[in-house]
Enzyme design. Structure first.
Site, short mmCIF file in Angstrom:
data_model
loop_
_atom_site.label_atom_id
_atom_site.label_comp_id
_atom_site.label_asym_id
_atom_site.label_seq_id
_atom_site.Cartn_x
_atom_site.Cartn_y
_atom_site.Cartn_z
N SER A 40 -17.13 -14.04 -7.46
CA SER A 40 -16.96 -14.49 -8.84
C SER A 40 -16.65 -13.40 -9.86
O SER A 40 -16.32 -13.71 -11.01
CB SER A 40 -18.18 -15.27 -9.31
OG SER A 40 -18.16 -16.56 -8.79
N SER A 90 -16.02 -17.47 -10.63
CA SER A 90 -16.53 -18.20 -11.77
C SER A 90 -16.52 -17.40 -13.08
O SER A 90 -16.56 -17.99 -14.15
CB SER A 90 -17.96 -18.68 -11.49
OG SER A 90 -18.82 -17.58 -11.33
N LYS A 139 -21.02 -12.83 -19.62
CA LYS A 139 -20.94 -14.15 -19.00
C LYS A 139 -22.11 -15.00 -19.48
O LYS A 139 -23.20 -14.50 -19.70
CB LYS A 139 -20.98 -13.97 -17.48
CG LYS A 139 -20.65 -15.22 -16.68
CD LYS A 139 -20.60 -14.90 -15.19
CE LYS A 139 -20.26 -16.11 -14.35
NZ LYS A 139 -20.19 -15.79 -12.91
#
Lengths: 96, 475
Positions: free
Chosen positions: B179, B155, B80
């Site tokens: 997330s 996310s 990420k």
């Protein structure tokens, strides 16, 4: 109900600017979120103390540190503006 | 039986194939890398696909030949975009950090490098990890591989899509309110948020510091477990990391007691999601596990309390980004203008919204009504969960109310926030939780995956792996 003035004031505190054309939208969204979050009022926590975790020293003991200048170049590279490995900022104290 | 293509393998399968010399590290890298290059223009899972690190590939291959390599050696992973890899950009999908190059490795990256893992690229996300769809990314949305008109969740949506579309063997994400778990559920993979403090946050761009944890997204529970044990552990660079036995031990048993808070499942959940959930529970019961009805009355307030605590921490954490030392810098007339111009230009709308909200709940006059009240609610919630765990081993709920939604469907902020309703409690209590695929439901004649979430007591990740594996066996 939040007013547009209140949202402007918060924005100033947070060092951001809400453009005039977005102000109404932000204010009404802000209100909707506060209305949702406001449910908390109904929750009775009168018996609850705010819990503070027991304190303990989390700081590491002094030990060998990085060699002077070991990371300087990498960090200075990220500065928006630099001079002689120092960060350039605006003068904030005037001489007059 | 034909072997899956290398990029379609799990970590376990790839590790076995590497050791059996059926494939080389280079072939595995190339398969993942070319799948990433091929699919990324369509899916936008990666913000950047890295070039091959020849030295790392070669050294991983040598370790495998030497016969003492960890399972992650030579395995290509997606990271990420809020996890720092030295020398690479880490932008948190924000214009604010678009050109920010990490000056050090996150502790998780250091550990993965030591294990010989390879990094394929940095994945798209909602800006500063705020959102449930990747629609708040400053660099375009990521599409769900199961239906490109739908979100991959967020996310960590880029990481989830990359794994689901076999553009990586597995990935890391971060989970502040769901997330990792919500995108895992919406893309049909496994995702886990570890116990708060189990994994170091050093080198993770901070969102809500009392809630954030880095977690794995992978194709199987076994893979999640491999990554978790590689990245966890106490770290002098994160004073909130915990020792292995801080909490009392919970042994994993063959047959587990599953608590089901049915009172939370009466509204909002789409019918077929609930049916799939109930069917999964029934099969678990047939497999020898016990279902127990439990009540968690304060859960109804968890999301409201979360939307006080999280923005408070967000506004504090993001105060450091002011255009001075790194990140986007805009020059105005005065120093104050520099701050305001840099922040207003650099931050997206959702970020600005949460900064405002955080500034509000922390301001004098409101801090008692909001922030302090929310902290107390959090304490009540934690006690309630601890009490429930006196009688059950895990607590089960559907990970989300619905399958992946369409782009633009949740333009109202509160509607988007409700997406986290079942996942945030684990962040509020600090307990570990895992989302495992439980089947699929049909929308517009497309099959969309849905997930089941289990929460366990602090540091009982092994119990989650046991129940997760049990669910996998049902499929």
């Amino acid at each position: 109900m939040a007013t547009t003035e209140e949202v402007q004031k918060l924005a100033a505190l947070a060092r951001i600017r809400i453009e005039d054309k977005e102000l109404e939208k932000f204010t009404s969204e802000f209100d909707a979120i506060l209305a949702y979050v406001g449910q908390l009022e109904k929750l009775d926590v009168s018996g609850e103390r705010e819990m503070k975790p027991p304190l303990r020293n989390m700081m590491r003991l002094d030990s060998e540190s990085n060699a002077v200048g070991a990371n300087t170049e990498k960090m200075v590279e990220q500065f928006p503006a630099s001079k002689n490995n120092a960060l350039v900022v605006k003068q904030i104290i005037s001489h007059d | 039986m034909t072997n899956p293509r290398p990029n379609e393998m799990t970590i376990e399968e790839a590790a076995r194939a590497l050791r059996a010399r059926e494939i080389s590290v280079r072939e595995l890298w190339d398969a993942c890398h070319s799948a990433a290059e091929e699919k990324n223009p369509e899916l936008n899972a990666y913000l950047e696909i890295f070039k091959a690190d020849d030295a790392a590939i070669e050294s991983a291959q040598k370790r495998i030949y030497a016969g003492d390599a960890p399972l992650l050696c030579g395995i290509p992973l997606a990271m990420k975009d809020n996890i720092l890899i030295e020398g690479k950009i880490a932008s948190a999908a924000s214009k604010m950090l678009e050109n920010y190059k990490a000056t050090y490795d996150a502790t998780v990256v250091k550990k993965l490098k030591e294990a010989g893992a390879l990094f394929l690229g940095r994945t798209n996300m909602d800006e500063f990890a705020m959102g449930s769809s990747t629609e708040h990314s400053a660099f375009g949305t990521t599409k769900n591989p199961h239906d490109e008109s739908r979100v991959p969740g967020g996310s960590s949506g880029g990481s989830a899509a990359a794994v689901a579309a076999h553009m990586a063997i597995a990935a890391l994400g971060s989970d502040t309110g769901g997330s990792v778990r919500q995108p895992a559920a919406l893309t049909g993979i496994v995702g886990m948020k570890p116990t708060y403090g189990a994994v170091s946050r050093s080198g993770l761009i901070a969102m809500g510091s009392s809630l954030d944890q880095i977690g794995p997204l992978a194709k199987s529970v076994a893979d999640v477990k491999i990554i978790f044990y590689t990245i966890s552990g106490i770290d002098p660079l994160d004073s909130t990391t915990i020792t292995e036995n801080l909490y009392s031990r919970h042994e994993s048993k063959e047959h587990l007691k599953i608590g089901v808070p049915r009172h939370l499942l009466t509204e909002g959940i789409e019918k077929d999601v609930l049916t799939t959930f109930e069917e999964t529970l029934k099969k678990l019961e047939e497999a020898g596990h016990t279902l127990i009805d439990i009540e968690l009355p304060t859960s109804g307030y968890a999301l409201a309390a979360y939307y006080v605590i999280m923005p408070a921490e967000v506004s504090t954490n993001l105060a450091r980004l002011d255009g001075m030392r790194y990140g986007l810098s805009k020059e105005g007339k005065t120093l104050l203008d520099d701050y305001v111009d840099s922040r207003t230009t650099g931050f997206g709308e959702e970020t600005l919204r949460r900064i405002l909200l955080g500034t509000f709940v922390l301001s004098s006059g409101y801090i008692d009504a909001y922030y302090h009240k929310a902290e107390k609610a959090r304490e009540v919630l934690r006690k309630e969960y601890n009490d429930a765990f006196e009688n059950v081993d895990v607590i089960a709920v559907p990970t989300t109310l619905s399958p992946a939604f369409k782009f633009g469907q949740k333009s109202d902020p509160v509607a988007m926030y409700l997406e986290d309703i079942f996942t945030i409690t684990a962040n509020m209590t600090g307990m570990p939780a895992i989302s495992v695929p439980m089947g699929s439901v049909e929308r517009d004649s497309k099959k969309l995956p849905v997930g089941i979430q289990f929460t366990a007591p602090h540091q009982a990740e092994d119990v989650l792996f046991a129940i997760g594996t049990a669910v996998e066996r049902l499929q």
